[in-house]
Design an enzyme around this catalytic site. Structure first.
Site, PDB file in Angstrom:
ATOM      1  CG  HIS A  16      -1.758   1.031   1.131  1.00  0.00           C
ATOM      2  ND1 HIS A  16      -3.233   0.967   1.372  1.00  0.00           N
ATOM      3  CD2 HIS A  16      -1.605   2.339   1.073  1.00  0.00           C
ATOM      4  CE1 HIS A  16      -3.841   2.013   1.341  1.00  0.00           C
ATOM      5  NE2 HIS A  16      -2.855   3.109   1.225  1.00  0.00           N
ATOM      6  CG  HIS A  18      -0.755   7.148  -0.974  1.00  0.00           C
ATOM      7  ND1 HIS A  18      -2.202   7.431  -1.643  1.00  0.00           N
ATOM      8  CD2 HIS A  18      -1.015   6.582   0.026  1.00  0.00           C
ATOM      9  CE1 HIS A  18      -2.798   6.844  -0.784  1.00  0.00           C
ATOM     10  NE2 HIS A  18      -2.290   6.262   0.071  1.00  0.00           N
ATOM     11  CE  LYS A 106      -7.950   2.105  -0.759  1.00  0.00           C
ATOM     12  NZ  LYS A 106      -6.639   2.975  -0.196  1.00  0.00           N
ATOM     13  CG  HIS A 144      -9.916   4.803   3.079  1.00  0.00           C
ATOM     14  ND1 HIS A 144      -8.746   5.428   3.234  1.00  0.00           N
ATOM     15  CD2 HIS A 144     -10.713   5.319   4.045  1.00  0.00           C
ATOM     16  CE1 HIS A 144      -8.781   6.260   4.374  1.00  0.00           C
ATOM     17  NE2 HIS A 144     -10.085   6.152   4.979  1.00  0.00           N
ATOM     18  CG  HIS A 182      -5.099   2.411   5.807  1.00  0.00           C
ATOM     19  ND1 HIS A 182      -6.478   2.326   6.121  1.00  0.00           N
ATOM     20  CD2 HIS A 182      -4.892   3.157   4.561  1.00  0.00           C
ATOM     21  CE1 HIS A 182      -6.891   3.045   5.085  1.00  0.00           C
ATOM     22  NE2 HIS A 182      -6.106   3.521   4.115  1.00  0.00           N
ATOM     23  CG  ASP A 255      -1.561   4.741   4.064  1.00  0.00           C
ATOM     24  OD1 ASP A 255      -1.761   5.086   2.657  1.00  0.00           O
ATOM     25  OD2 ASP A 255      -2.399   5.263   4.846  1.00  0.00           O
TER      26      ASP A 255
HETATM   27  O1  DOR Z   1      -3.375   9.533   5.727  1.00  0.00           O
HETATM   28  C1  DOR Z   1      -3.650   9.449   4.339  1.00  0.00           C
HETATM   29  N1  DOR Z   1      -3.109   9.608   3.297  1.00  0.00           N
HETATM   30  N2  DOR Z   1      -4.752   8.449   4.243  1.00  0.00           N
HETATM   31  C2  DOR Z   1      -5.133   8.219   3.007  1.00  0.00           C
HETATM   32  O2  DOR Z   1      -5.886   7.350   2.938  1.00  0.00           O
HETATM   33  C3  DOR Z   1      -4.637   8.934   1.837  1.00  0.00           C
HETATM   34  C4  DOR Z   1      -3.274   9.337   1.969  1.00  0.00           C
HETATM   35  C5  DOR Z   1      -2.956  10.387   0.905  1.00  0.00           C
HETATM   36  O3  DOR Z   1      -3.292  10.034  -0.173  1.00  0.00           O
HETATM   37  O4  DOR Z   1      -2.397  11.586   1.370  1.00  0.00           O
HETATM   38 ZN    ZN Z   2      -3.246   5.204   1.462  1.00  0.00          ZN
END
Ligand code: DOR
Ligand code: ZN
Length: 353
Positions: A16, A18, A106, A144, A182, A255
């Site tokens: 997971h 970003h 997702k 999520h 998460h 995450d």
């Molecule tokens: O804290 C987070 N940041 N939770 C999420 O679900 C998305 C992520 C983000 O993309 O910044």
């Molecule tokens: Zn995330």
């Protein structure tokens, strides 16, 4: 395994992650590629990744960003995901299944978090044909798991999601492969541990290491703010128990969610912790705290591939017991990033092979 000084393990994957886009992507992707072989890449860009062609173009930009860093593209494999919307069709799911680079959809409930405005508002209605196709074709749904109802306390949103959404989802689509992303609560890990059918959960370093006090320690601490938000100590303990248990259902998903410093240190700060830089050092710290360093490899390198039906990596990495001080700041395009636990010293240092 009492007090080992080195820990050599199969190279892990991040289930997971970003990565963002543009200059931000170029700044962060090398951190993940240094520690991990593969990563499930979240589709919540400013313009969500909703189609196979968007995912393939994004994948190319990721590989391009790594090449520009001088790192061979074969050393890191981005596993792409598509953003489920109310308009996703069964044909979209079939297209994704037919693409070797797309591994999951997702689900962001609309409004739940960063770039979730295009998220789902009608899961059991408009998304039903897509969910049915995913179930039939073995395409995982990454969830999520928070309700967005403003009447629900922010600390209860995961627990309420189980009651209001997850139970029904899994009753209506019992063979759907689900990853409860998460996990932050005892309710969440208890559910995932016991639920029938194909389900797993990912756990972040921040939820294993910190409870909600971290957000308020000596003043408001924006770099400990993520969604789902950190919870009470009793929940952190339950997550650590799950991660270090022998259940095959819990595995690593950082995450890691980079936001420029000024966007977090703001009157309305963004949610997300940056952990790609030092993910394994953080996880090792948590596992050592639980006295279960012996379970780190299963959590980081074995259970994820087993759930996704992918081969285990063949190369290794090493963690050495030596002090590592987390940098105060790292470059992020024209901005900077504050990594999770910036300035603190951890007992483990990552190295290749
Ligand atoms: O804290 C987070 N940041 N939770 C999420 O679900 C998305 C992520 C983000 O993309 O910044
Ligand atoms: Zn995330």
């Amino acid at each position: 395994m009492t007090n080992p000084t080195t820990l050599t393990m199969i190279r892990p994957d991040d289930w997971h992650l970003h990565l963002r886009d543009g200059e931000g992507l170029k700044a962060v992707v090398k951190d993940t590629a240094r520690q991990f072989s593969r990563a499930i890449v979240m589709p919540n860009l400013a313009q969500p990744v909703t189609t196979v062609s968007m995912a393939l173009a994004y994948r190319d930009r990721i590989l391009q960003a790594l090449q520009m860093d001088g790192k061979s593209v074969v050393e890191f494999t981005p596993l792409m995901t598509l953003y489920l919307t109310d308009n996703t069709t069964a044909q979209d799911v079939r297209d994704a299944v037919n693409c070797e680079h797309v591994y999951a959809f997702k689900l962001y409930p609309a409004g739940a978090t960063t770039n979730s405005d295009s998220g789902v508002t009608d899961l059991f209605g408009r998304c039903a044909p897509a969910l049915e196709a995913m179930e039939k074709l073995g395409m995982p749904l990454l969830v999520h798991g928070e309700v967005t109802d403003p009447d629900v306390d922010v600390f209860d949103r995961e627990a309420v999601f189980i009651d209001r959404v997850m139970l029904k989802l899994r009753q209506q689509f019992p063979e759907l492969k689900v990853v409860f992303e998460h996990l932050t609560t005892k309710n969440g890990v208890d559910y995932v541990r016991e639920a029938p059918g194909p389900i797993a959960g990912t756990l972040t370093p921040q939820h294993l290491l910190y409870n909600r006090n971290a957000i308020f320690q000596g003043g408001l601490q924006p770099h400990w703010f993520c969604l789902p938000v950190l919870k009470r100590e009793v929940h952190r303990q339950a997550l650590l128990d799950a991660a270090t248990s022998d259940s095959p259902r819990f595995f690593l998903g950082t995450d890691s969610a980079p936001h420029a410093q000024h966007l977090k240190e703001a009157s309305c700060g963004c949610a997300g912790c940056y952990s790609a830089l030092h993910a394994l050092e953080l996880y090792a710290t948590a596992f050592e705290q639980a006295g279960r360093l012996d379970r780190l490899e299963a959590f980081a390198s074995l259970r994820g591939p087993a759930f996704y039906g992918l081969p285990v990596n063949t190369t290794k990495v090493t963690l050495t017991r030596s002090s590592y001080t987390v940098p105060q700041t790292v470059p992020f395009g024209d901005d900077s990033l504050i990594p999770l636990a910036a300035g603190t010293t951890l007992n483990w240092t990552f190295s290749e092979g």
